[in-house]
Design a protein around this motif. Structure first.
Motif, mmCIF file in Angstrom:
data_model
loop_
_atom_site.group_PDB
_atom_site.id
_atom_site.type_symbol
_atom_site.label_atom_id
_atom_site.label_comp_id
_atom_site.label_asym_id
_atom_site.label_seq_id
_atom_site.Cartn_x
_atom_site.Cartn_y
_atom_site.Cartn_z
ATOM 1 N N PRO A 137 0.731 -1.312 -0.014
ATOM 2 C CA PRO A 137 -0.010 0.017 -0.013
ATOM 3 C C PRO A 137 0.657 1.165 -0.047
ATOM 4 C CG PRO A 137 -0.056 -1.287 2.027
ATOM 5 C CD PRO A 137 0.809 -2.070 1.221
ATOM 6 N N ASP A 138 0.508 2.276 -0.532
ATOM 7 C CA ASP A 138 1.151 3.425 -0.751
ATOM 8 C C ASP A 138 1.661 3.989 0.594
ATOM 9 O OD1 ASP A 138 0.708 3.100 -3.256
ATOM 10 O OD2 ASP A 138 -0.689 4.749 -3.254
ATOM 11 N N ASP A 139 0.872 4.037 1.730
ATOM 12 C CA ASP A 139 1.277 4.862 2.982
ATOM 13 C C ASP A 139 1.884 3.466 3.844
ATOM 14 O OD1 ASP A 139 -0.829 3.022 2.970
ATOM 15 O OD2 ASP A 139 -1.866 4.605 4.546
ATOM 16 N N ALA A 140 2.339 2.519 3.164
ATOM 17 C CA ALA A 140 2.871 1.286 4.180
ATOM 18 C C ALA A 140 4.244 2.148 5.052
ATOM 19 C CB ALA A 140 3.493 0.357 3.327
ATOM 20 N N LEU A 141 3.998 1.937 6.349
ATOM 21 C CA LEU A 141 5.100 2.337 7.142
ATOM 22 C C LEU A 141 6.367 1.317 7.224
ATOM 23 C CD1 LEU A 141 6.119 4.855 8.816
ATOM 24 C CD2 LEU A 141 4.581 4.000 10.697
ATOM 25 N N LEU A 142 5.839 0.257 7.604
ATOM 26 C CA LEU A 142 6.812 -1.103 7.993
ATOM 27 C C LEU A 142 6.192 -2.314 6.828
ATOM 28 C CD1 LEU A 142 9.110 -2.257 9.442
ATOM 29 C CD2 LEU A 142 7.166 -3.115 10.944
ATOM 30 N N ARG A 143 6.923 -2.593 6.156
ATOM 31 C CA ARG A 143 6.663 -3.746 5.299
ATOM 32 C C ARG A 143 7.707 -4.882 5.554
ATOM 33 N NH1 ARG A 143 6.595 -3.714 -0.581
ATOM 34 N NH2 ARG A 143 5.651 -5.967 -0.358
ATOM 35 N N VAL A 144 7.320 -6.069 6.131
ATOM 36 C CA VAL A 144 7.891 -7.204 6.282
ATOM 37 C C VAL A 144 7.532 -8.518 5.542
ATOM 38 C CG1 VAL A 144 8.692 -9.001 8.195
ATOM 39 C CG2 VAL A 144 8.297 -6.781 8.704
ATOM 40 N N GLU A 145 8.622 -9.191 4.631
ATOM 41 C CA GLU A 145 8.032 -10.148 4.003
ATOM 42 C C GLU A 145 9.011 -11.248 4.039
ATOM 43 O OE1 GLU A 145 5.587 -10.314 1.382
ATOM 44 O OE2 GLU A 145 4.780 -8.470 1.497
ATOM 45 N N GLY A 146 8.608 -12.269 4.102
ATOM 46 C CA GLY A 146 9.346 -13.691 4.189
ATOM 47 C C GLY A 146 10.441 -13.410 5.305
ATOM 48 N N LEU A 147 10.181 -12.963 6.439
ATOM 49 C CA LEU A 147 11.162 -12.629 7.619
ATOM 50 C C LEU A 147 11.479 -14.062 8.420
ATOM 51 C CD1 LEU A 147 12.610 -10.982 9.503
ATOM 52 C CD2 LEU A 147 10.790 -10.987 10.830
ATOM 53 N N ARG A 148 12.695 -14.490 8.216
ATOM 54 C CA ARG A 148 13.130 -15.688 8.914
ATOM 55 C C ARG A 148 14.034 -15.398 9.893
ATOM 56 N NH1 ARG A 148 11.460 -19.932 5.857
ATOM 57 N NH2 ARG A 148 10.401 -19.590 3.763
ATOM 58 N N VAL A 149 14.246 -16.135 11.007
ATOM 59 C CA VAL A 149 15.134 -16.132 12.163
ATOM 60 C C VAL A 149 15.371 -17.428 12.645
ATOM 61 C CG1 VAL A 149 15.404 -15.152 14.592
ATOM 62 C CG2 VAL A 149 13.830 -13.779 12.967
ATOM 63 N N ALA A 150 16.665 -17.450 12.480
ATOM 64 C CA ALA A 150 17.318 -18.964 12.979
ATOM 65 C C ALA A 150 18.370 -18.718 13.833
ATOM 66 C CB ALA A 150 17.807 -19.543 11.572
ATOM 67 N N TYR A 151 18.628 -19.781 14.671
ATOM 68 C CA TYR A 151 19.637 -19.824 15.564
ATOM 69 C C TYR A 151 20.442 -20.878 15.321
ATOM 70 C CZ TYR A 151 17.389 -16.197 18.488
ATOM 71 O OH TYR A 151 16.780 -14.847 18.699
ATOM 72 N N PRO A 152 21.681 -20.923 15.703
ATOM 73 C CA PRO A 152 22.676 -22.200 15.626
ATOM 74 C C PRO A 152 22.584 -23.001 16.435
ATOM 75 C CG PRO A 152 23.815 -20.273 16.259
ATOM 76 C CD PRO A 152 22.504 -19.661 16.132
ATOM 77 N N LYS A 153 22.608 -24.355 16.037
ATOM 78 C CA LYS A 153 22.175 -25.386 17.405
ATOM 79 C C LYS A 153 23.649 -25.906 17.699
ATOM 80 C CE LYS A 153 18.893 -27.768 14.890
ATOM 81 N NZ LYS A 153 17.894 -28.406 14.960
ATOM 82 N N PRO A 154 23.665 -26.640 18.736
ATOM 83 C CA PRO A 154 24.906 -27.110 19.141
ATOM 84 C C PRO A 154 25.576 -28.071 18.099
ATOM 85 C CG PRO A 154 23.322 -27.320 21.008
ATOM 86 C CD PRO A 154 22.485 -26.801 19.636
#
Lengths: 606, 313, 509
Positions: free
Chosen positions: A329-346
């Protein structure tokens, strides 16, 4: 040589908050886990080797460590004396072997004395508290305030120069360290539920102690003792150096002292006793560190990564879009698409906790992000702010704020946005204010930094803000420390802080969860007013549909790191599409406090 | 705050008193006759008796204790049995030497351990591993060995510093600094290892706190967050360890002084103790404990100043 | 250089960035006009009569005090403040003629009254310097420049004593002040500078501008630094902070040699070895048996000890009268050649085949090698030694006080009479158990009263008795060694363990 009374360099012994285990450490497999640490194992092997060599000294050499044979002075390596002789013709090998006896026996004396005095006293003081605790703590503080060497000098002067006596006295001097550690551990465990339960169940005190209390003490004490062993050996060398060790007895310190006087004539004599001391003491420390790691108590583990405040590089990486992007949308303040968060495993892999979340917030829109604990909603919020821990691996196909791409933005660039254009309201008011600084200073610092206000202007604006967020006596609160105000007030202060630089977007992470119900309502009212007043875009992270209904224009529901449903609030309440949304709503509508009903123990929202 | 300090001061006075009393009775417990020891074997019984009376040794020990205590409270620590010099003066001559050394060492320790501790906490990685390794090693090498090596390299070989001796500050501040640099460094190394480890730990604790994240969310520069907020909150724990280290440094100084030919409190204590010069021993003990009490009070003051809860109470 | 040093150290103190630019050696007081010496002990007292008789403390005393007599290059007593001295025919009155025009640094005049006041104070004192004057019964003022010392008995050692610390003269106005012990007022070549000194640590002396013999003292300032650690002394010498130090230990000598420092050797007059005090067996009954004392003598490998422990600086001897003295009997030297079998045999005969044990003072901080050698010797005849801790300033007092049955020791004397005075009479400080023996006592009496030209024979008989009865177990006549840097030259006096202050001069002068 550090004549410390409170333990070694690793501060494994420091009876601070970091010790006090809250549960009995798992005992099973300790040996196995220890054996997997090569450095610790090597150190232990060295110590055992020294002990064996010391014990077997008479078998290994026929030479006497003290018998000088002045005609054979300074003999080289090899020959009758494998390691040569010193300036008086004493056999260096024999001195090393018998010296190990002196060092180890001395160190054991220290450990035994310290344990005999410190352990029972610490257990009794920690378990029963009361008068005994007061008296014992008083004595411990008294002893700890004395420089060890002065006590040693006085005692040795009265009773004669003797390594054993010195070590005995040093054991007494170091006992308060043991006492304090044990006492702190016991006090920590004493308040635990299972100890209470045992008591209620009618178990006798000795039994509770044996079954529940003593095990807690064992690990930190063993670690502390490994440090004490090292301290004792170093201290002993120092005593020999100032002439307080037993005369006519081989010791590493004595060898070092003799070599010291010959530093110009025969510097090589310094090498072996020096190495013996350094390697053995190092081994003690390393065994202690190994035990600490294995038993999981004590000092802070190594910092593998740069810490969050200093982490460099892009906050969020670019990721290839997995599907077509939705038009913004034209007045988008924040756009998030396909956000991924990962953490390393032991095991070296990565565990993803946010799987491609997308959402859009327009100017003036309040967007609720709802889900249970562990659903990834807080991770999403922090990812936007760039406040995830440094080991987190974040990527997104789109991440824009006010049209600017946040992916690959520098920390500096991010700092330009944070606090200024994006405000943040945390969950726990009290833990989110720096306890060491006045409210005023914490409020004005960002304003002065971002807006370049003068001190006076910043103060005026801060007081005005405090007034606006409903604080009755803003001037007083401005000059107060966090501990001097209530939780509700603190949350208002944090809201004022988030708004201080007139941001466009507000990210609020469960802003009312930690507050009393009455205060909750007031804070929500305040937020609603402020939002309307400033036409703020808001990302409101919450698990509470009551709050959502109260404030939000749009709602995104998350479960297990994925968006399950996103819709205008009215639509979602009227016609939830997803089963999960429905169950959440049902739980809330049943009237019980949503939080209690839905909070699951696993994971954490932060 | 004032009440708190008064309480600590009271505790300090009690500490001095208990220590002095214990030392008094311990040093007076030996069976040997100091009067005979002082006047020598040739002296006849009358001389010994006279000496004993002169020293007041013919009186009951409790009475002597009371006299000593009342004089000491008035600042009079008596005279040495062997040199007849006032104990106060004898100890006061040695005090500046030891004090210079210990204070320089504590300043060095504080500065260096803050830098290293913060770096290790923030940078992590090899910096952190290096700190861990260095602190274990610093702890394992006897400080007199470090002192010797420093003297050999920086004094004897490079001639940058004096190898021995002490120059009073009033005489030449530059030479004073030069004369205590090497011993202070040798002394500070062990303490630095301990304090830096503590600083690292508390920095890591603090950096994990919620309010640090909130400060970051305000877009404050890293420098401010680290050096103003985090360090300030990590300081109390480090300071507590530092004040404990002061006691350890006094002990270490006794050894280090010998390496650098500094005739400070350590030399006085060692010789008086083995000589059985009871008044001097008592003087040294009282003085060091007073010193410890003063330093603890200063530490309490600093801790109070750092802790708003105490300051505003 | 001082500036850069200052800058470097100030910076490094703050930043620990110690490695700076390369200024080379030398700091502290080693300038041309300053002499900096190390001494192994601080002065126990500057009070008259309380001073040590001779030895390392002399350096402090010589700076501020003049003596009535002094020792010449051969160690003989010669004129100093007393320009002439003579005995009457019964050797019981010593007449002194005093130097005129000498004033103390507080303005008081040096005259007969001052001498009387000093000697009276000294005789009443219990220190070493005082007890050496025990034979004086009164001091008679004849006129301003003449004084008579009336003796209760002939005392051949008296002149030597007056040439040592018993002869030091302090201002009569300061004698009664307790302050004198720390703040000496004398007529010596230097004045104690309390402001530039740290009592108990380092002592600075500045030139006495009015001194009558200033030419003998070329340095404007003398600093004496108390240093009791061999390594510290060597570091000081090598860094040029110290110009000179006695090298009484092997370690110091070897260290000095390997560092290209100058080592000056001289007959010090010292006899080192085991001094067997307890000949009556009060503390160690076994020592009451002459066979045990002889056994100890046999158990000592004197030559090896000299070679290894002393770096060759010594002459093996069994006598306490030095090889240069007229009491020395060369024929005695074979008496106790190293013979362990003989030693063990004697021990067995005395009933001590399994040895015995005794407690001796621990001198290992000062004499580590010597003590080890002694332990080795004792161990070889099953004598088990326990060492009790002791510090330097306590050594003499505890020996005089009869605390030890024996100990390793050095006595430095300028003549057999001095040795007799110190060790053999009932009044001798180093006869702590007041040992006596008819033959020895008679010979001592005879030596004192015999005319000078026949004394040698009597003294040699006395030496013979002492060796036969094994009152001592001497090891060697010490050769002193003094270490100096290239900046300073030193001339030692035989019989003095430490070179006199007047023996120091800038190199090349």
């Amino acid at each position: 040589m550090s004549l410390l009374s409170d333990g070694g360099p690793a501060a494994a012994a420091a009876p601070s908050s970091s010790v006090a285990p809250t549960a009995v450490p798992p005992r099973a497999g300790v040996a196995r886990r220890f054996l997997r640490k090569p450095v610790a194992v090597a150190s232990l092997v060295w110590l055992l080797l020294v002990a064996v060599l010391a014990a077997a000294a008479p078998l290994l050499t026929s030479a006497s460590p003290t018998a000088s044979s002045i005609t054979d002075a300074l003999a080289p390596f090899g020959g009758d004396s494998p390691l040569g002789t010193d300036g008086l013709g004493r056999d260096v090998l024999a001195q090393l072997l018998y010296g190990a006896r002196t060092s180890l026996v001395g160190a054991l004396i220290v450990v035994v004395v310290a344990l005999v005095l410190g352990l029972p006293a610490g257990v009794l003081a920690g378990y029963y508290r009361g008068r005994f605790d007061a008296a014992a703590s008083w004595v411990a503080n008294l002893v700890m305030a004395q420089p060890a060497i002065i006590i040693l000098l006085v005692v040795l002067a009265q009773f004669g120069r003797s390594t054993e006596l010195a070590m005995l006295v040093f054991g007494v001097v170091i006992a308060p360290g043991v006492f304090r550690l044990v006492r702190a551990s016991i006090i920590a465990v004493r308040g635990e539920l299972y100890v209470d339960a045992a008591r209620v169940a009618g178990l006798s005190d000795p039994r509770i102690m044996r079954r529940h209390v003593l095990p807690v003490v064992v690990a930190p004490t063993i670690i502390q003792m490994s440090q004490v062993l090292g301290i004792a050996i170093v201290l002993q060398a120092g005593l020999e150096f100032i002439g307080l060790g037993s005369a006519n007895q081989a010791s590493w310190g004595g060898m070092l002292n003799d070599a010291f006087a010959k530093i110009y004539a025969a510097p090589n004599l310094l090498l072996l006793p020096g190495l013996a001391i350094v390697v053995t003491v190092t081994a003690c420390s390393l065994v202690g560190n190994g035990l600490r790691d294995v038993l999981g108590v004590g000092a802070t583990p190594p910092v593998r990564k740069r810490s969050a405040v200093r982490a460099a590089g892009p906050v969020v990486e670019d990721a290839r879009p997995s599907s077509g992007t939705t038009p913004a949308p034209d007045d988008a303040l924040l756009r998030v698409e396909g956000l991924r968060v990962a953490y390393p495993k032991p095991d070296g892999g990565e565990g993803e906790v946010v799987h491609g979340v997308s959402l859009t917030i327009r100017r003036g829109e309040v967007h609720g992000l709802v889900g249970e604990s562990g659903s990834g909603k807080s991770q999403t919020a922090f990812a936007v702010l760039g406040l995830l821990p440094p080991q987190a691996h974040t990527s997104a196909t789109t991440l824009t704020f006010d049209g600017g791409d946040l992916r690959g933005i520098s920390r500096r660039g991010m700092n330009q946005l944070r606090g200024w254009r994006i405000g943040y309201i945390p969950q726990e008011p009290m833990s989110n204010l720096d306890p060491s600084f006045r409210i005023g200073s914490q409020l004005t610092e960002p304003m002065r930094h971002h807006l370049g206000l003068s001190k006076a202007d910043a103060k005026a604006k801060a007081v005005q803000l405090l007034d606006r967020v409903g604080i009755v006596d803003p001037a007083r609160v401005f000059d107060s420390y966090p501990h001097q105000i209530s939780g509700g007030m603190a949350q208002r202060v944090l809201i004022a802080g988030a708004l201080s630089c007139d941001p466009d977007l507000l990210i609020a992470d469960e802003p009312t969860t930690a507050l009393d119900v009455t205060v909750q309502a007031e804070v929500l009212d305040l937020m609603r007013d402020l939002q309307a007043e400033r036409d703020l875009g808001v990302l409101l992270v919450t698990h509470d549909f009551g709050v959502v209904a109260d404030l939000c224009d749009t709602v995104t529901v998350m479960r297990a790191g994925e968006v399950v449903e996103s819709a205008p609030a009215a639509q979602l309440f009227a016609d939830p599409q997803h089963d999960y949304t429905r169950s959440l709503l049902a739980a809330t509508l049943e009237g019980g406090p949503a939080r209690a009903a839905l909070t699951t123990p696993a994971g954490g929202t932060r | 705050m004032l009440g708190f300090l008064l309480k600590r001061l009271g505790a300090g006075v009690v500490l001095v008193w208990v220590t002095a009393t214990a030392t008094f009775f311990l040093t007076n417990a030996t069976g040997s006759d100091p009067a005979r020891r002082i006047v020598g074997a040739q002296a006849d019984a009358a001389t010994v008796l006279a000496k004993r009376q002169e020293l007041g040794l013919d009186r009951p020990v409790l009475e002597r204790y009371w006299d000593w205590l009342t004089s000491a409270v008035h600042g009079d620590l008596g005279v040495s049995w062997f040199t007849n010099q006032p104990v106060g003066g004898t100890v006061a001559d040695a005090l500046p030497i030891s004090l210079s050394l210990v204070i320089a060492a504590i300043v060095l320790t504080a500065l260096v351990s803050v830098v290293i501790g913060v770096l290790a906490a923030v940078r992590g990685g090899w910096v952190d591993s290096a700190l861990q390794g260095a602190s274990i090693l610093a702890f394992a090498v006897p400080n007199f060995l470090v002192g010797l090596l420093l003297a050999l390299v920086f004094a004897v070989q490079l001639g940058l510093f004096p190898a021995i001796g002490y120059t009073p500050f009033a005489q030449d501040p530059g030479l004073w600094a030069a004369s205590i640099t090497l011993p202070a460094v040798a002394l500070a190394i062990g303490a630095t290892a301990t304090v830096a480890t503590q600083t690292r730990g508390s920095m890591i604790d603090v950096l994990g706190q919620d309010y640090v994240r909130t400060l970051r969310s305000r877009g404050l520069p890293t420098r401010s967050i680290l050096l103003k907020h985090a360090l300030r909150n990590a300081a109390p724990a480090s300071l507590t360890v530092l004040s404990l280290q002061f006691i350890a440094l006094i002990s270490g100084a006794v050894v280090i002084e010998k390496v650098f030919g500094l005739n400070g409190i350590g030399e006085r204590a060692t010789s008086a103790a083995s000589q059985g010069d009871v008044p001097v021993v008592l003087g040294v003990v009282v003085l060091t404990v007073v010193l410890v009490v003063v330093v603890n009070l200063l530490a309490d003051l600093a801790l109070g100043w750092l802790n708003p809860k105490v300051r505003t109470a | 250089m001082r500036r850069s040093l200052t800058a470097v150290s100030a910076a490094s103190l703050l930043l620990l960035a110690a490695c700076g630019g390369g200024s080379s050696s030398g700091s502290g007081g080693a300038g041309d006009d300053t002499l900096t010496l190390a001494a192994i002990t601080p002065p126990s007292s500057f009070a008259i009569g309380a001073m040590a008789q001779s030895g390392p403390e002399d350096t402090y005393y010589q700076a501020v005090y003049d003596k009535l007599l002094t020792q010449d290059a051969d160690g003989k007593p010669v004129a100093d403040l007393a320009t002439e001295f003579s005995y009457d025919e019964t050797n019981t009155t010593l007449s002194l003629t005093l130097r005129e025009g000498v004033t103390f640094t507080d303005g008081a005049a040096f005259d007969a009254d001052a001498v009387k006041a000093n000697l009276d104070v000294a005789r009443a004192a219990t220190g070493e310097a005082g007890t050496a004057l025990g034979s004086i019964s009164s001091v008679e003022v004849v006129d301003a420049t003449h004084v008579d010392l009336v003796l209760s008995r002939p005392d051949p050692g008296l002149l030597q004593s007056l040439a040592r610390s018993s002869g030091y003269m302090a201002s009569p106005d300061a004698l009664d002040s307790p302050d004198l012990a720390t703040n000496p007022v004398g007529s010596g070549p230097y004045v104690y500078d309390a402001d530039a000194s740290t009592a108990g640590s380092d002592y600075t002396f500045t030139r006495n501008e009015d001194y009558w013999d200033a030419d003998s003292y070329p340095f404007d300032t003398v600093e004496v630094q108390y240093l009791d650690d061999t390594t510290a002394v060597l570091n000081g010498l090598r860094s040029g902070q110290i110009d000179g130090s006695t090298a009484q230990t092997n370690d110091l000598q070897e260290g000095a040699e390997s560092a290209d420092l100058t080592v000056t050797t001289y007959t010090s007059g010292g006899i080192e070895g085991i001094y067997l005090w307890d000949r009556a067996g009060a503390l160690a009954p076994a020592l009451g048996d002459v066979r045990v004392r002889q056994a100890i003598n046999y158990a000592i490998d004197r030559q090896s000890i000299v070679d290894v422990v002393k770096n060759g600086l010594g002459q093996p001897t069994v006598q306490v009268f030095g090889p240069e003295s007229d009491g020395y009997d060369a024929s005695l030297e074979g008496t106790y050649d190293f013979d362990l079998d003989k030693a063990q045999e004697l021990m067995a005969e005395a009933g001590y085949a399994d040895g015995f044990s005794m407690t001796l003072p621990d001198f290992s901080p000062v004499y580590p090698d010597e003590q080890a050698a002694m332990t080795e010797a004792f161990a070889s005849i099953n004598i088990d030694v326990t060492y009790a801790p002791i510090t330097g300033d306590q050594v003499v007092g505890s020996i005089i006080g009869g605390q030890w049955p024996a100990n390793f020791f050095t006595l430095t004397t300028g003549s057999p009479f001095e040795m007799i005075g110190l060790t053999l009479t009932q009044q001798s400080p180093f006869n702590p158990f007041t040992s006596s023996d008819p033959a020895i006592d008679a010979l001592v009496q005879q030596a004192v009263t015999t005319p000078a030209d026949q004394q040698a024979d009597v003294l040699q008989q006395l030496s013979d008795q002492l060796v036969e009865q094994a009152w001592f177990a001497p090891w060697y006549a010490l050769e002193g060694a003094y270490v100096t840097t290239a900046d300073v030259e030193v001339t030692a006096v035989p019989g003095l363990s430490v070179p006199p202050l007047s023996g120091f001069a800038p190199a090349g002068s």
